[in-house]
Write a protein that holds these residues in place. Sequence first.
Motif, mmCIF file in Angstrom:
data_model
loop_
_atom_site.group_PDB
_atom_site.id
_atom_site.type_symbol
_atom_site.label_atom_id
_atom_site.label_comp_id
_atom_site.label_asym_id
_atom_site.label_seq_id
_atom_site.Cartn_x
_atom_site.Cartn_y
_atom_site.Cartn_z
ATOM 1 N N VAL A 234 0.862 -1.179 0.000
ATOM 2 C CA VAL A 234 0.000 0.000 0.000
ATOM 3 C C VAL A 234 0.905 1.238 0.000
ATOM 4 O O VAL A 234 1.837 1.312 0.794
ATOM 5 N N PHE B 65 1.377 11.809 2.063
ATOM 6 C CA PHE B 65 0.919 12.542 3.239
ATOM 7 C C PHE B 65 0.731 14.033 2.930
ATOM 8 O O PHE B 65 1.356 14.563 2.018
ATOM 9 N N ALA C 38 6.148 14.369 3.890
ATOM 10 C CA ALA C 38 6.995 13.365 4.555
ATOM 11 C C ALA C 38 8.163 12.929 3.679
ATOM 12 O O ALA C 38 8.534 11.755 3.653
ATOM 13 N N LEU C 39 8.754 13.889 2.955
ATOM 14 C CA LEU C 39 9.944 13.558 2.169
ATOM 15 C C LEU C 39 11.125 13.438 3.127
ATOM 16 O O LEU C 39 11.177 14.137 4.135
ATOM 17 N N PHE C 40 12.073 12.570 2.777
ATOM 18 C CA PHE C 40 13.231 12.381 3.645
ATOM 19 C C PHE C 40 14.210 13.539 3.390
ATOM 20 O O PHE C 40 14.785 13.629 2.299
ATOM 21 N N MET D 13 17.812 13.126 1.889
ATOM 22 C CA MET D 13 18.003 12.472 0.584
ATOM 23 C C MET D 13 17.582 13.406 -0.543
ATOM 24 O O MET D 13 16.669 14.220 -0.379
ATOM 25 N N PHE E 226 13.946 5.119 -2.818
ATOM 26 C CA PHE E 226 13.992 4.477 -1.492
ATOM 27 C C PHE E 226 13.245 3.131 -1.439
ATOM 28 O O PHE E 226 13.774 2.137 -0.969
ATOM 29 N N GLY E 227 12.029 3.134 -1.938
ATOM 30 C CA GLY E 227 11.213 1.913 -1.878
ATOM 31 C C GLY E 227 11.849 0.769 -2.654
ATOM 32 O O GLY E 227 11.820 -0.393 -2.223
ATOM 33 N N ARG F 66 15.043 0.460 -3.279
ATOM 34 C CA ARG F 66 16.254 0.031 -2.557
ATOM 35 C C ARG F 66 15.887 -0.915 -1.420
ATOM 36 O O ARG F 66 16.598 -1.871 -1.134
ATOM 37 N N MET F 67 14.750 -0.643 -0.778
ATOM 38 C CA MET F 67 14.294 -1.532 0.298
ATOM 39 C C MET F 67 13.944 -2.919 -0.254
ATOM 40 O O MET F 67 14.050 -3.916 0.433
ATOM 41 N N GLN G 27 7.434 19.272 -4.266
ATOM 42 C CA GLN G 27 7.618 18.298 -3.186
ATOM 43 C C GLN G 27 6.497 17.263 -3.204
ATOM 44 O O GLN G 27 6.723 16.069 -3.014
ATOM 45 N N ARG H 163 7.443 8.837 -5.348
ATOM 46 C CA ARG H 163 8.030 7.894 -4.405
ATOM 47 C C ARG H 163 7.041 6.787 -4.023
ATOM 48 O O ARG H 163 7.411 5.628 -3.851
ATOM 49 N N ALA H 164 5.763 7.172 -3.906
ATOM 50 C CA ALA H 164 4.743 6.182 -3.544
ATOM 51 C C ALA H 164 4.380 5.296 -4.733
ATOM 52 O O ALA H 164 4.111 4.102 -4.569
ATOM 53 N N VAL I 93 6.889 1.990 -6.403
ATOM 54 C CA VAL I 93 6.906 0.601 -5.911
ATOM 55 C C VAL I 93 5.680 -0.186 -6.411
ATOM 56 O O VAL I 93 5.481 -1.335 -6.061
#
Lengths: 333, 261
Positions: free
Chosen positions: A77, A81, A85-87, A90, A98-99, A101-102, A139, A146-147, A150
């Motif tokens: 999911v 936000f 909620a950006l890092f 980075m 990021f996703g 890489r995880m 942003q 980013r969401a 993935v």
Amino acid sequence: MTYITIEGLHKKFGTSTVLHEIDMQINKGEFITLLGPSGCGKSTILRIVAGLTDASSGKIHIDGQDMTGIQPKERQVGMVFQSYALFPNMTVKENVAFGLRMQKMNPTEIEKRVEEMLAIVHLTEKADAYPKELSGGQQQRVALARALIVRPKVLLLDEPLSALDAQIRKKLQADLRMIQQQLDMTMILVTHDQEEAMAISDRIFVMHNGRIAQSGTPTAIYTKPKSEFVAQFIGHYNVFTRPTLEKMMGTRLPGEATKFAIRPEAIHLEQRAGDVPLQGTAKQSLMSGNVIRTTFEGTSTFLMEQLHQGEQAIRIGQSYTCYVAQEDVIALS
Amino acid sequence: MKKRSFADLFFLLFVVYIVLPVVATMLYAFAGKWNKTILPEGWTLKWLATLFQDTAFIQAFGRSVLLSGGAVIIALLAIVPAIFVIVLYFPKYEKWIQAAVVMVYSFPGVILAVGLIRVYSQFGVPMIVVVLGAYVIGILPYIYQGTRNSLRNVDARQLLDAAQLLGASKMQAFRKVLLPTVYPGLFAGALLSFSVLFGEFVLINLVVGSRFETVQIYLMKKLSTSGHIASAVVFIYIVLMGILTFIIAKLTKQAKGATNV
């Protein structure tokens, strides 16, 4: 085909119940909006679907899988936000990657996917910028990329556009809808902005005090509100009690309803066949773009909306007979 | 205009009052002969050289670094994770940390020292360990404020949620996202704590004394033997604190900039 099922979702925080037996069925590729005022429980539903908050009772199935006890990272999911909620440590590229890489994806594939995604959200030239170097709209597009990268089964959007100014918000609404259709992604948006909900949703769930007040297509919700709350929340509906409206119209209204709603744009000054009259004195006239909103005072106050008509402007203080078609008088439950 | 002149004069007097003793001490650290003149009659590096040739000073400096640095490292390892967990997941318990922070300020050093000696001397616990423990607790306010402010600057809970939804475990989210984000603030808090402990005298002197001679105890001893050497110690202390303050200011600015999202 039902893709997401929410059954009997109930949530209490201490002694306060924020969700009462919520049931929803969402199809694959649908754009759903949870619309309601602050504190109505819409964000809580989103957090429960994401696994960030536990439900007190009830079940959620996504793509046939029961989500009970499934960790957020395993739910597939995505979430965007309100505060992005950006890092901050980075770059745009690293945030978007990021996703992947995880998931331990191979770096060449990550590079390729990130480039594609940045092109979709028109941020290729900002790949090496840090979040603090971007505007609010940029942003939010990074957060979306980013969401999405993935490829989640469902994307949850928690008031993602509310911190942006009106012009950028409208542009991003259109972008969001286009990306959703392009990727055939199931999305659930939470907002308190009825115009935003109407503009981009396939279906809307209007929420009030932890309950679904009404659900349906934007047109159905707007033209056939079932309750006074929905009528007043989704537009500038005129809501009258039966005795008041019967007195204003000089006729008996059918059915048992105690309250009735009339859309302001359904009221007009020219009489057509089958119309009923509404008497009132013009008290205030406000222009909003090409629409003029006039407040009349008669047996009860009511609002009329009409397109700007140049010289034929309403004169304040003058009495008018306005008209409404009988089928535009909506009985509320 | 008259009001302005009075304010300026008052400010000037205030600055002189604050700065003059420090400047005089610094000058004395480099003064050759300085008896009947306003400024020294000659300059020398002799006192600094003597200081750095004195093994006792080097050892005292090492002990101060070890004791203060050790307390800060223990605090970072033990207190910071606790603050993270409480602030992020159990915010209702934060009031207890705040109460503990206030209590730290409310104990005067002398009372604390007497209390520690009375309680721990009967158990045979080495007093230097007792002081180390007291230091760890003593810097709680600085560590708490540094950590809390860093977490407040970013929406830490939402960053963790976002990282987890992207497939990170709680530990990965903490290590890869939260820690690098709050690190400048944490490091600034740690340096501030270090500088406070480095200058601490009352507790270490009363509880341990010359058995574990730190820079402050060394300074106390030198005050009665050589004013020049004591001034040289103060000079080194001020330079060290100046460097730490500069780094803290840089890090604080960096922390604010990084979180300006």
